[in-house]
Design a protein around this motif. Structure first.
Motif, short mmCIF file in Angstrom:
data_model
loop_
_atom_site.label_atom_id
_atom_site.label_comp_id
_atom_site.label_asym_id
_atom_site.label_seq_id
_atom_site.Cartn_x
_atom_site.Cartn_y
_atom_site.Cartn_z
N THR A 48 11.20 -9.15 -7.87
CA THR A 48 10.01 -10.28 -8.29
C THR A 48 9.00 -9.44 -8.57
N PHE A 49 8.06 -9.46 -9.08
CA PHE A 49 6.44 -8.94 -8.97
C PHE A 49 6.12 -8.69 -8.85
N GLY A 50 6.06 -8.46 -7.94
CA GLY A 50 5.53 -7.41 -6.59
C GLY A 50 6.49 -6.38 -6.10
N LEU A 108 3.70 -1.05 5.04
CA LEU A 108 2.43 -1.68 4.46
C LEU A 108 2.74 -3.18 5.16
N ARG A 109 2.57 -2.86 6.36
CA ARG A 109 2.28 -3.94 7.23
C ARG A 109 1.03 -3.44 7.91
N HIS A 110 0.08 -4.65 7.28
CA HIS A 110 -1.38 -3.71 7.51
C HIS A 110 -1.71 -4.98 6.92
N PRO A 111 -3.34 -5.33 7.14
CA PRO A 111 -4.16 -6.21 6.57
C PRO A 111 -5.55 -5.99 5.44
N ARG A 114 -2.98 -7.18 1.58
CA ARG A 114 -3.14 -7.90 0.53
C ARG A 114 -4.13 -7.37 -0.23
N PRO A 115 -5.90 -7.52 0.06
CA PRO A 115 -6.56 -6.63 -1.06
C PRO A 115 -6.13 -5.26 -2.10
N ALA A 116 -5.63 -4.86 -0.72
CA ALA A 116 -5.37 -3.23 -1.81
C ALA A 116 -4.33 -3.51 -2.62
N LEU A 117 -4.09 -4.01 -2.71
CA LEU A 117 -2.83 -4.28 -3.83
C LEU A 117 -2.97 -5.59 -5.36
N GLN A 118 -4.06 -6.51 -4.13
CA GLN A 118 -4.63 -7.15 -5.06
C GLN A 118 -5.33 -6.37 -6.58
N ARG A 119 -6.40 -5.56 -5.80
CA ARG A 119 -7.31 -4.68 -7.06
C ARG A 119 -6.29 -3.89 -7.40
N THR A 194 -5.40 -20.35 5.17
CA THR A 194 -7.16 -20.27 4.91
C THR A 194 -7.72 -20.80 3.18
N PRO A 195 -9.06 -21.28 3.56
CA PRO A 195 -9.50 -21.95 2.27
C PRO A 195 -9.70 -20.75 1.15
N ASP A 196 -9.96 -19.51 1.42
CA ASP A 196 -10.24 -18.30 -0.39
C ASP A 196 -8.42 -18.48 -0.38
N VAL A 197 -7.53 -18.26 0.33
CA VAL A 197 -6.10 -18.22 0.14
C VAL A 197 -6.19 -19.54 -1.04
N GLU A 198 -5.91 -20.94 -0.57
CA GLU A 198 -6.15 -22.35 -1.73
C GLU A 198 -6.04 -22.44 -2.50
N ARG A 199 -7.93 -21.79 -2.58
CA ARG A 199 -8.28 -21.19 -4.14
C ARG A 199 -7.74 -20.22 -4.92
N ASP A 200 -7.41 -19.20 -4.49
CA ASP A 200 -7.44 -17.63 -4.77
C ASP A 200 -6.34 -18.97 -6.54
N ALA A 201 -6.23 -17.65 -7.58
CA ALA A 201 -5.77 -18.17 -8.61
C ALA A 201 -4.41 -17.65 -8.45
N THR A 202 -3.35 -16.61 -7.71
CA THR A 202 -2.10 -16.53 -7.66
C THR A 202 -1.51 -18.15 -7.12
N GLU A 203 -2.42 -19.27 -6.18
CA GLU A 203 -2.08 -20.50 -5.78
C GLU A 203 -2.30 -21.64 -6.65
#
Length: 248
Positions: A48-50, A108-111, A114-119, A194-203
């Protein structure tokens, strides 16, 4: 069963390369497990890239947990991972309270993960566009040297798909209608897609990508999907060819 297509051919020294793409809840992991089960003669490994991003995220969390204050954590992260002081300070500010409270650990189980790793991932790409691809390539080379067949399950961006094509992967897109994906996410996670997840470039970035070898409907019975992938793998790597441990 698809495995019969390779019976008498795979001897542990051959390998195939499969890359799966799809939006959230498109069934990538389930299809990956199904393909591996269909070809048990192969020595499978996941890529995985992740994976590389998560590994660096664990090192960031460990530094925050170990150091006496924010400044020391920033210095430790800069020394370990070679990011700028400003970037290290920003990630420390974001995670400090949760890590120090014991809410966020190296699992790494915490809300905030995701934003931290994206950044973090974006910072790395900004400094070096090929940073994560290079780490995936290093991992792939090691797996190929050990004669593993490889399944890649988090191909989300065009440059990732282009890289996988160059490396010789069979590229498969799994398409599932939005309504079905929403039901799957609710059942799996107990939360809405959620809509923000749906619109994200990764989707969305690979919605119109033209380089897939197969586009398959994975909204129902998985067996036709596995059969189609199995046939394509055998066509790509027929019985008469012997695969070595170099890149395809």
């Amino acid at each position: 069963m698809a495995s019969s297509l390779l019976r008498g051919y795979v001897d542990g020294k051959h390998m195939v390369l499969l890359a799966l793409s799809g939006k959230s809840a498109s069934g990538k992991d389930a299809v990956a497990r199904g393909v591996q089960g269909a070809f048990p003669e192969l020595r499978w490994a996941a890529l995985t890239f992740g994976e590389a991003i998560k590994n660096e995220g664990r090192r960031v969390v460990a530094a925050i947990a170990a150091e006496r204050d924010k400044a020391a954590a920033v210095d430790a992260i800069v020394a370990d991972l070679g990011v700028s002081g400003d970037e290290a300070a920003a990630i420390v500010d974001l995670l400090w309270t949760s890590v120090r409270a014991g809410e966020l650990t190296t699992d790494l189980r915490h809300p905030l993960v995701r934003p931290a790793l994206q950044r973090w991932g974006q910072w790395r790409v900004r400094a070096d566009a090929g940073y994560w691809l290079e780490r995936a390539a290093q991992r792939l080379a090691g797996l190929q040297h050990a004669a593993h067949s490889v399944v890649l399950t988090d191909m989300r961006m065009p440059w990732e798909a282009d890289w996988a094509r160059r490396e010789g992967f069979l590229l498969v897109r799994l398409d599932v209608p939005e309504a079905i994906r929403r039901r799957r996410v609710t059942s799996r996670d107990g939360a809405m897609l959620t809509p923000d997840v749906e619109r994200d470039a990764t989707e969305t970035a690979l919605d119109d990508y033209a380089g897939f070898d197969l586009r398959l409907d994975n909204s129902g019975d998985v067996e036709p999907v596995l059969a189609a992938i199995g046939s394509a793998l055998v066509e790509r790597w027929p019985r008469s060819s012997r695969m070595d441990t170099s890149h395809s």
